[in-house]
Write a protein that holds these residues in place. Structure first.
Motif, PDB file in Angstrom:
ATOM      1  N   LEU A  31       0.695  -1.079   0.095  1.00 41.59           N
ATOM      2  CA  LEU A  31       0.039  -0.157  -0.174  1.00 41.59           C
ATOM      3  C   LEU A  31       0.807   1.126  -0.183  1.00 41.59           C
ATOM      4  O   LEU A  31       1.492   1.563   0.891  1.00 41.59           O
ATOM      5  CB  LEU A  31      -0.935   0.194   1.433  1.00 41.59           C
ATOM      6  N   GLY A  32       0.924   1.866  -1.301  1.00 41.79           N
ATOM      7  CA  GLY A  32       1.974   2.967  -1.251  1.00 41.79           C
ATOM      8  C   GLY A  32       1.265   4.316  -0.991  1.00 41.79           C
ATOM      9  O   GLY A  32       0.305   4.579  -1.907  1.00 41.79           O
ATOM     10  N   CYS A  33       1.650   4.994  -0.231  1.00 40.86           N
ATOM     11  CA  CYS A  33       0.987   6.329   0.009  1.00 40.86           C
ATOM     12  C   CYS A  33       1.971   7.409   0.122  1.00 40.86           C
ATOM     13  O   CYS A  33       1.639   8.613  -0.163  1.00 40.86           O
ATOM     14  CB  CYS A  33       0.367   6.287   1.368  1.00 40.86           C
ATOM     15  N   GLU A  34       3.191   7.178   0.157  1.00 42.66           N
ATOM     16  CA  GLU A  34       4.132   8.365   0.396  1.00 42.66           C
ATOM     17  C   GLU A  34       4.833   8.895  -0.979  1.00 42.66           C
ATOM     18  O   GLU A  34       5.410  10.031  -0.982  1.00 42.66           O
ATOM     19  CB  GLU A  34       5.082   8.072   1.661  1.00 42.66           C
ATOM     20  N   VAL A  35       5.242   7.802  -1.477  1.00 49.02           N
ATOM     21  CA  VAL A  35       6.065   7.904  -2.692  1.00 49.02           C
ATOM     22  C   VAL A  35       5.388   7.243  -4.029  1.00 49.02           C
ATOM     23  O   VAL A  35       4.551   6.572  -3.578  1.00 49.02           O
ATOM     24  CB  VAL A  35       7.529   7.224  -2.446  1.00 49.02           C
ATOM     25  N   SER A  36       5.710   7.710  -4.979  1.00 47.63           N
ATOM     26  CA  SER A  36       5.119   7.176  -6.351  1.00 47.63           C
ATOM     27  C   SER A  36       5.666   5.833  -6.332  1.00 47.63           C
ATOM     28  O   SER A  36       6.489   5.358  -5.929  1.00 47.63           O
ATOM     29  CB  SER A  36       5.363   8.246  -7.514  1.00 47.63           C
ATOM     30  N   GLU A  37       4.811   5.151  -7.353  1.00 40.41           N
ATOM     31  CA  GLU A  37       5.098   3.764  -7.721  1.00 40.41           C
ATOM     32  C   GLU A  37       6.509   3.453  -8.264  1.00 40.41           C
ATOM     33  O   GLU A  37       7.130   2.689  -7.917  1.00 40.41           O
ATOM     34  CB  GLU A  37       3.644   3.397  -8.407  1.00 40.41           C
ATOM     35  N   GLU A  38       6.796   4.401  -9.267  1.00 39.21           N
ATOM     36  CA  GLU A  38       8.076   4.164 -10.005  1.00 39.21           C
ATOM     37  C   GLU A  38       9.155   4.434  -9.043  1.00 39.21           C
ATOM     38  O   GLU A  38       9.995   3.713  -9.181  1.00 39.21           O
ATOM     39  CB  GLU A  38       8.137   5.492 -11.101  1.00 39.21           C
ATOM     40  N   GLU A  39       8.833   5.077  -8.211  1.00 39.19           N
ATOM     41  CA  GLU A  39       9.842   5.559  -7.359  1.00 39.19           C
ATOM     42  C   GLU A  39      10.272   4.245  -6.203  1.00 39.19           C
ATOM     43  O   GLU A  39      11.149   3.819  -6.014  1.00 39.19           O
ATOM     44  CB  GLU A  39       9.841   6.811  -6.453  1.00 39.19           C
ATOM     45  N   PHE A  40       9.088   3.664  -5.932  1.00 43.46           N
ATOM     46  CA  PHE A  40       9.375   2.632  -4.950  1.00 43.46           C
ATOM     47  C   PHE A  40       9.725   1.373  -5.779  1.00 43.46           C
ATOM     48  O   PHE A  40      10.551   0.659  -5.144  1.00 43.46           O
ATOM     49  CB  PHE A  40       7.743   2.323  -4.596  1.00 43.46           C
ATOM     50  N   ARG A  41       9.385   1.378  -6.967  1.00 41.80           N
ATOM     51  CA  ARG A  41       9.811   0.133  -7.427  1.00 41.80           C
ATOM     52  C   ARG A  41      11.134   0.043  -8.102  1.00 41.80           C
ATOM     53  O   ARG A  41      11.767  -0.900  -8.393  1.00 41.80           O
ATOM     54  CB  ARG A  41       8.987  -0.207  -8.686  1.00 41.80           C
ATOM     55  N   GLU A  42      11.916   1.413  -7.910  1.00 41.09           N
ATOM     56  CA  GLU A  42      13.154   1.422  -8.507  1.00 41.09           C
ATOM     57  C   GLU A  42      14.183   0.854  -7.662  1.00 41.09           C
ATOM     58  O   GLU A  42      14.108   0.735  -6.636  1.00 41.09           O
ATOM     59  CB  GLU A  42      13.388   2.957  -8.404  1.00 41.09           C
ATOM     60  N   GLY A  43      15.078   0.213  -8.094  1.00 38.84           N
ATOM     61  CA  GLY A  43      15.961  -0.523  -7.472  1.00 38.84           C
ATOM     62  C   GLY A  43      16.018  -2.116  -7.342  1.00 38.84           C
ATOM     63  O   GLY A  43      16.575  -2.881  -6.900  1.00 38.84           O
ATOM     64  N   PHE A  44      14.558  -2.595  -7.564  1.00 38.22           N
ATOM     65  CA  PHE A  44      14.155  -3.783  -7.483  1.00 38.22           C
ATOM     66  C   PHE A  44      14.489  -4.570  -8.852  1.00 38.22           C
ATOM     67  O   PHE A  44      14.434  -3.939  -9.813  1.00 38.22           O
ATOM     68  CB  PHE A  44      12.567  -4.085  -6.984  1.00 38.22           C
ATOM     69  N   ASP A  45      14.851  -5.880  -8.857  1.00 39.52           N
ATOM     70  CA  ASP A  45      15.145  -6.622 -10.078  1.00 39.52           C
ATOM     71  C   ASP A  45      13.644  -6.990 -10.611  1.00 39.52           C
ATOM     72  O   ASP A  45      12.681  -6.740 -10.026  1.00 39.52           O
ATOM     73  CB  ASP A  45      15.763  -8.005  -9.622  1.00 39.52           C
ATOM     74  N   SER A  46      13.808  -7.323 -11.777  1.00 39.53           N
ATOM     75  CA  SER A  46      12.302  -7.551 -12.583  1.00 39.53           C
ATOM     76  C   SER A  46      11.719  -8.862 -12.065  1.00 39.53           C
ATOM     77  O   SER A  46      10.459  -8.638 -11.910  1.00 39.53           O
ATOM     78  CB  SER A  46      12.727  -7.998 -14.017  1.00 39.53           C
ATOM     79  N   ASP A  47      12.385  -9.621 -11.381  1.00 38.67           N
ATOM     80  CA  ASP A  47      11.667 -10.811 -10.988  1.00 38.67           C
ATOM     81  C   ASP A  47      10.742 -10.451  -9.642  1.00 38.67           C
ATOM     82  O   ASP A  47       9.655 -10.821  -9.323  1.00 38.67           O
ATOM     83  CB  ASP A  47      12.397 -12.069 -10.625  1.00 38.67           C
ATOM     84  N   PHE A  90      24.029  -2.844  10.221  1.00 33.71           N
ATOM     85  CA  PHE A  90      23.999  -3.220   8.688  1.00 33.71           C
ATOM     86  C   PHE A  90      24.098  -2.232   7.983  1.00 33.71           C
ATOM     87  O   PHE A  90      24.251  -0.916   8.299  1.00 33.71           O
ATOM     88  CB  PHE A  90      22.712  -4.188   8.561  1.00 33.71           C
ATOM     89  N   SER A  91      24.202  -2.436   6.384  1.00 35.69           N
ATOM     90  CA  SER A  91      24.195  -1.289   5.678  1.00 35.69           C
ATOM     91  C   SER A  91      23.251  -2.013   4.242  1.00 35.69           C
ATOM     92  O   SER A  91      23.541  -3.098   4.309  1.00 35.69           O
ATOM     93  CB  SER A  91      25.492  -0.883   5.107  1.00 35.69           C
ATOM     94  N   VAL A  92      22.430  -1.155   3.616  1.00 40.27           N
ATOM     95  CA  VAL A  92      21.903  -1.530   2.953  1.00 40.27           C
ATOM     96  C   VAL A  92      22.582  -1.398   1.424  1.00 40.27           C
ATOM     97  O   VAL A  92      22.949  -0.266   1.087  1.00 40.27           O
ATOM     98  CB  VAL A  92      20.284  -0.749   2.859  1.00 40.27           C
ATOM     99  N   LEU A  93      22.473  -2.485   0.492  1.00 38.32           N
ATOM    100  CA  LEU A  93      23.264  -2.356  -0.740  1.00 38.32           C
ATOM    101  C   LEU A  93      22.290  -1.805  -1.758  1.00 38.32           C
ATOM    102  O   LEU A  93      21.117  -2.123  -1.417  1.00 38.32           O
ATOM    103  CB  LEU A  93      23.973  -3.761  -1.165  1.00 38.32           C
ATOM    104  N   PRO A  94      22.874  -1.137  -2.826  1.00 35.44           N
ATOM    105  CA  PRO A  94      21.891  -0.736  -3.845  1.00 35.44           C
ATOM    106  C   PRO A  94      20.991  -1.800  -4.403  1.00 35.44           C
ATOM    107  O   PRO A  94      19.751  -1.065  -4.708  1.00 35.44           O
ATOM    108  CB  PRO A  94      23.101  -0.218  -4.938  1.00 35.44           C
ATOM    109  N   ASP A  95      21.226  -2.819  -4.229  1.00 35.03           N
ATOM    110  CA  ASP A  95      20.187  -3.824  -4.807  1.00 35.03           C
ATOM    111  C   ASP A  95      18.975  -4.178  -3.585  1.00 35.03           C
ATOM    112  O   ASP A  95      18.405  -5.111  -3.804  1.00 35.03           O
ATOM    113  CB  ASP A  95      20.716  -4.928  -5.528  1.00 35.03           C
TER     114      ASP A  95
END
Lengths: 393, 315
Positions: B58-74, B216-221
Motif C-alpha cells: 500500500l503505497g502512500c508516500e512515494v510514487s510507484e515508480e520511485e518505489f519500484r526503482e532498484g528492485f530486480d524484474s523478478d 547493517f548497511s543496505v546495498l543498492p540492490d
C-alpha cells in the motif's frame, strides 16, 4: 406435659407429637415440619453456593481469585459484586496469568464464565487455562520446594525474635480445597472440564459490524455492546434474582481482557486529550452497577502504562473496587539489582474496598514481589536486608 | 568485502530477515529523519518476494515508480502495488481505487482466496495515522494480522505478515505506544556515524521479549550487508551494584565473635523471653526479698491523712 396435652386437644396431633410421647428420654419439644436434612438445619435453609465463603470480618460473600496468596492479601478473597482491576505489566507477560487463574477457578467451582476480549478469541483463552493441581501431586511439589528452602529460612533470630512471630505468607496448599485451588501453569486444563462448563464469549471484532457507527451518550460502541451483552446474560440466567430458579444459585465470573486498548475503539491510549475521555469511566460505573445487583465478580486487566492521561488512571482506580498492579522487571534497570534477583516483578495492592465497613482489611506488608516458577505463580514478601546479609557473611 | 565475509554476511542477513519475517503478525519499523527506514522496508520486501511469497504494497508516500526503482524484474513482478499516492482522495474517479479509502484497500487485502503466506507492506503507517483515527487503524491492523482462516484452509497455511513503516517523530507517545503494543516485532532504526543499526524486539505472546541489535548497511540492490558494531565501543555504564561500599568498616560493634564469645552469647537469657527459671523466680519470691526495703521521706506537700476522702462529699 400439660402443654403437650393442650396441643393435642387442639388442631390434631402432628408427627412430632407422637414422637414426643413415645420417646421418654428426649425433650418434649420437637420441631414441626419435615426433618432437617444434613447439618443445614434451621428455619430458613442456608443456601451455600459452591466456591464461596463468607468473610470472617464482615460476613461478605467472597470468591477466590484463583491464587490463594492473592486471596490472603485481599482479605480472604474477592467480594461478590465487585471489580478486581489488574494493571498490566509492560509487556503483558504476567497479567494474563492472573486472568487465567480467575477463570480456571471458576471452571473448577462450576461457576458460569463470561470472557470478553478484543484481542483474542475467548475460546482460545479458555483452551490455555492452567490445569488444576490435584491434592497429592501438589503436596509433592510443595514438599520439594520446602526442602530446598529449609536451610536458609531456618536462621534462628535470637535478638530480633519478634520477627519469628510475624505471620508467614501462605505458600503451601490449604487443607480445605473447596476455596482456592492451585494450578499448574505448565499444563493445560483438560478439555472435558471446559466442555462441561458453561461459558459465554464476547469477541469484539465478531460483534461489531462496520455498518453501525452510532455514537450514543458518549460511550464507545464497543463498550456499549459489551454492557448489553453482560446485562443480557445476567438477566437471562437469573444472576440478579429476576428469574426465580428452581436449581441452585450460581456465581457469574466475568473476565474482560485488556480494556482500554485502541482495539475496543477507545482512544484513551492514543492521545492525552481524547474525545471519549469519559467513555472508560462511564463503562466502569455502569458495570459496577450491574455487578452490585447480581451474583457476579469481575476481573478486568487494563494496560495502564499505555494510558496517556494520568487523571484517567486515577478515575479508573477510584471506580474499581480492588486494584492490583503488576510491575515486571523485564527491560528495566531493576533486572540487574541483586535485591530482586529471585523475583520477576513487584506486585502492588493499590486499593482494597470498604464494603459495608468503615475500615478495610489492608495487609501490613507493602513490599511484595512475584515469581513465576515453572509450574506456579507465587507472591512473596521481599525479605530483603536479612537475607542479603546472611548470604554475604 | 572478501568473498568469505560476504558469504558469511549473506547467511547471517538472510537469517536475521527470516527471523523477522517468521514471527508473523505486525512488524513495526520505526524510523526517524536521521535514519530512514524505507530502504530497510524494501530489503524486507525483496526477501519476502524472493522466497516466493505474495507481496502487496500500500503505497502512500512515494510514487510507484520511485518505489519500484532498484528492485530486480523478478521481484517487481511479484509485487502487487496499490497506489494511493497519485490520487489519495480518488478525485479522478477512474474506478480503480477500492471503496472505503485506504482502510478499505487494506481490508480488501484481507479477503483473498488463494492460499499461501502473504506479506503486506504499508508505506507508511504515519500517513494513515494522520488521516484516520488511531483506533480504527489499530483495529484494521489487528484484523489483518489475526484474521480467522477461511473455511477449507488449514490455519497453518494462512500466515499474514504486515510490515508497517512508522515515522516516530510525527506522532506523540500515544499512537506509537498503541502500535508497539499491537506489534509482534518492533524494529527501531538508529545508528552512529556511517553505520545503521536496527534494534529489534521480538515479542512472542506470553513470553519475555527478546532484544537484539544488528548493525547493517543496505546495498543498492536492497540486499542487506550485516556489519560488526562500531570499532569504538561506547563505555559500558558502570554497574552501580557490582562494587558497593563495604558497610562493615568503621562499625562500633563487633561483627566477628570468637568461639568463646559465641558460647557466652548463646548462654544468655534474653530479657523478654519467658523461661522456666524466670517463672520460678517470680512465683517464689524467696531469699532475696528480705534484703530489699523501700525508704521514703515524706515532703511538705504530702497529705498523710488516713481518713477516707470521700467522706467530705455530701452524697
Amino acid at each position: 406435659m400439660a402443654a403437650v396435652a393442650t396441643c393435642g386437644a387442639g388442631a390434631g396431633g402432628t408427627e412430632s407429637m407422637a414422637a414426643a410421647t413415645s420417646k421418654s428420654n428426649v425433650t418434649s419439644f420437637q420441631r414441626r415440619g419435615p426433618r432437617a436434612r444434613g447439618t443445614d438445619s434451621g428455619g430458613p435453609r442456608l443456601v451455600s453456593i459452591a466456591g464461596t465463603r463468607p468473610s470472617v470480618r464482615n460476613g461478605q460473600l467472597l470468591v477466590s481469585t484463583g491464587l490463594p496468596a492473592l486471596d490472603q492479601l485481599l482479605g480472604g478473597g474477592l467480594a461478590v459484586g465487585t471489580v478486581l482491576l489488574v494493571e498490566e505489566d509492560k509487556y503483558s507477560i504476567y497479567s494474563p496469568l492472573l486472568f487465567k487463574y480467575f477463570l480456571a477457578e471458576g471452571i473448577i467451582n462450576g461457576h458460569t464464565l463470561l470472557v470478553a476480549s478484543a484481542k483474542e478469541d475467548p475460546a482460545d483463552i479458555l483452551q490455555e487455562l492452567p490445569a488444576p493441581l490435584l491434592d497429592d501431586s501438589c503436596k509433592k511439589e510443595f514438599d520439594e520446594d520446602v526442602c530446598n528452602k529449609k536451610p536458609e529460612s531456618d536462621i534462628k533470630m535470637k535478638i530480633a525474635w519478634r520477627y519469628q512471630l510475624s505471620p508467614k505468607m501462605e505458600v503451601g496448599p490449604v487443607t480445605s480445597s473447596r476455596f482456592g485451588h492451585y494450578y499448574d501453569v505448565s499444563k493445560r486444563i483438560p478439555r472435558e472440564l471446559i466442555e462441561t462448563s458453561k461459558w459465554h464469549g464476547f469477541f469484539l471484532p465478531e460483534k461489531m459490524s462496520s455498518a453501525d457507527k452510532v455514537e450514543c451518550c458518549s460511550l464507545t460502541p464497543g463498550y456499549m455492546k459489551l454492557l448489553h451483552f453482560i446485562q443480557n446474560i445476567i438477566y437471562e440466567e437469573g444472576f440478579d434474582g429476576s428469574n426465580p430458579q428452581k436449581k441452585q444459585r450460581n456465581i457469574l465470573r466475568i473476565g474482560i481482557q485488556s480494556l482500554g486498548l485502541p482495539l475496543w475503539g477507545d482512544d484513551v491510549c492514543c492521545s492525552e486529550n481524547c474525545d471519549s475521555s469519559h467513555s472508560l469511566s462511564k463503562f466502569l460505573y455502569i458495570l459496577r452497577g450491574l455487578l452490585r445487583t447480581s451474583l457476579s465478580a469481575c476481573i478486568i486487566t487494563m494496560p495502564t502504562h499505555l494510558i496517556q492521561n494520568k487523571a484517567i488512571i486515577a478515575r479508573v482506580t477510584n471506580l474499581s473496587d480492588t486494584v492490583v498492579a503488576l510491575e515486571s522487571f523485564v527491560g528495566s534497570e531493576r533486572e540487574t539489582n541483586p535485591l530482586y534477583k529471585d523475583y520477576h516483578g513487584l506486585i502492588h495492592i493499590r486499593q482494597i474496598p470498604r464494603l459495608n465497613n468503615l475500615i478495610c482489611d489492608e495487609s501490613d506488608v507493602k513490599d511484595l514481589a512475584f515469581k513465576l516458577k515453572r509450574k506456579l505463580f507465587t507472591i512473596e514478601k521481599i525479605s530483603d536486608a536479612l537475607k542479603w546479609w546472611s548470604r554475604r557473611s | 568485502v572478501t568473498p568469505s565475509e560476504g558469504a558469511a554476511g549473506c547467511g547471517r542477513w538472510s537469517e536475521m530477515l527470516e527471523s523477522l519475517l517468521a514471527l508473523g503478525g505486525l512488524v513495526l519499523l520505526r524510523d526517524s529523519v536521521e535514519w530512514e527506514g524505507r530502504s530497510f522496508l524494501k530489503a524486507l520486501i525483496r526477501k519476502a518476494a524472493l522466497s516466493g511469497e505474495q507481496v502487496r504494497i500500500l503505497g502512500c508516500e512515494v510514487s510507484e515508480e520511485e518505489f519500484r526503482e532498484g528492485f530486480d524484474s523478478d521481484v517487481n513482478s511479484r509485487l502487487v502495488y496499490h497506489d494511493l499516492f497519485r490520487d489519495p482522495l480518488n478525485w479522478s474517479k477512474t474506478g480503480e481505487a477500492p471503496p472505503g479509502g485506504p482502510l478499505g484497500a487494506l481490508r480488501a487485502m484481507c479477503k483473498r482466496t488463494d492460499p499461501g503466506p502473504v506479506t503486506i507492506a504499508i508505506d507508511s503507517l504515519s500517513w494513515l495515522l494522520l488521516r484516520q483515527p488511531c483506533t480504527t487503524v489499530c483495529q484494521v491492523l489487528h484484523a489483518l494480522s489475526h484474521r480467522t482462516p477461511c473455511p477449507g484452509h488449514s490455519p497453518a497455511v494462512e500466515q499474514v505478515r504486515v510490515l508497517g513503516l512508522l515515522h516516530e517523530e510525527l506522532h506523540g507517545p500515544g499512537p506509537v505506544g498503541a502500535l508497539s503494543s499491537l506489534a509482534q516485532t518492533k524494529v527501531t532504526l538508529g545508528g552512529t556515524a556511517g553505520l545503521d543499526s536496527a534494534h529489534i524486539v521480538f515479542r512472542r505472546p506470553r513470553q519475555r521479549p527478546i532484544h537484539q541489535t544488528q548493525w547493517f548497511s543496505v546495498l543498492p540492490d536492497f540486499s542487506l550487508d550485516l556489519q560488526e558494531g562500531p570499532r569504538l565501543e561506547c563505555q559500558p555504564h558502570p554497574d552501580p551494584y557490582t562494587s558497593p561500599v563495604d558497610p562493615t568498616t568503621h562499625l562500633t560493634f563487633n561483627l566477628r565473635l570468637s568461639k568463646k564469645e559465641k558460647e557466652a552469647r548463646d548462654g544468655l537469657t534474653l530479657p523478654f523471653q519467658f523461661s522456666s527459671e524466670k517463672q520460678q523466680a517470680l512465683l517464689c519470691p524467696g531469699q532475696g526479698q528480705a534484703a530489699s526495703h523501700i525508704f521514703y521521706e515524706p515532703d511538705a506537700y504530702d497529705d498523710l491523712d488516713q481518713e477516707d476522702p470521700d467522706d467530705d462529699l455530701d452524697v
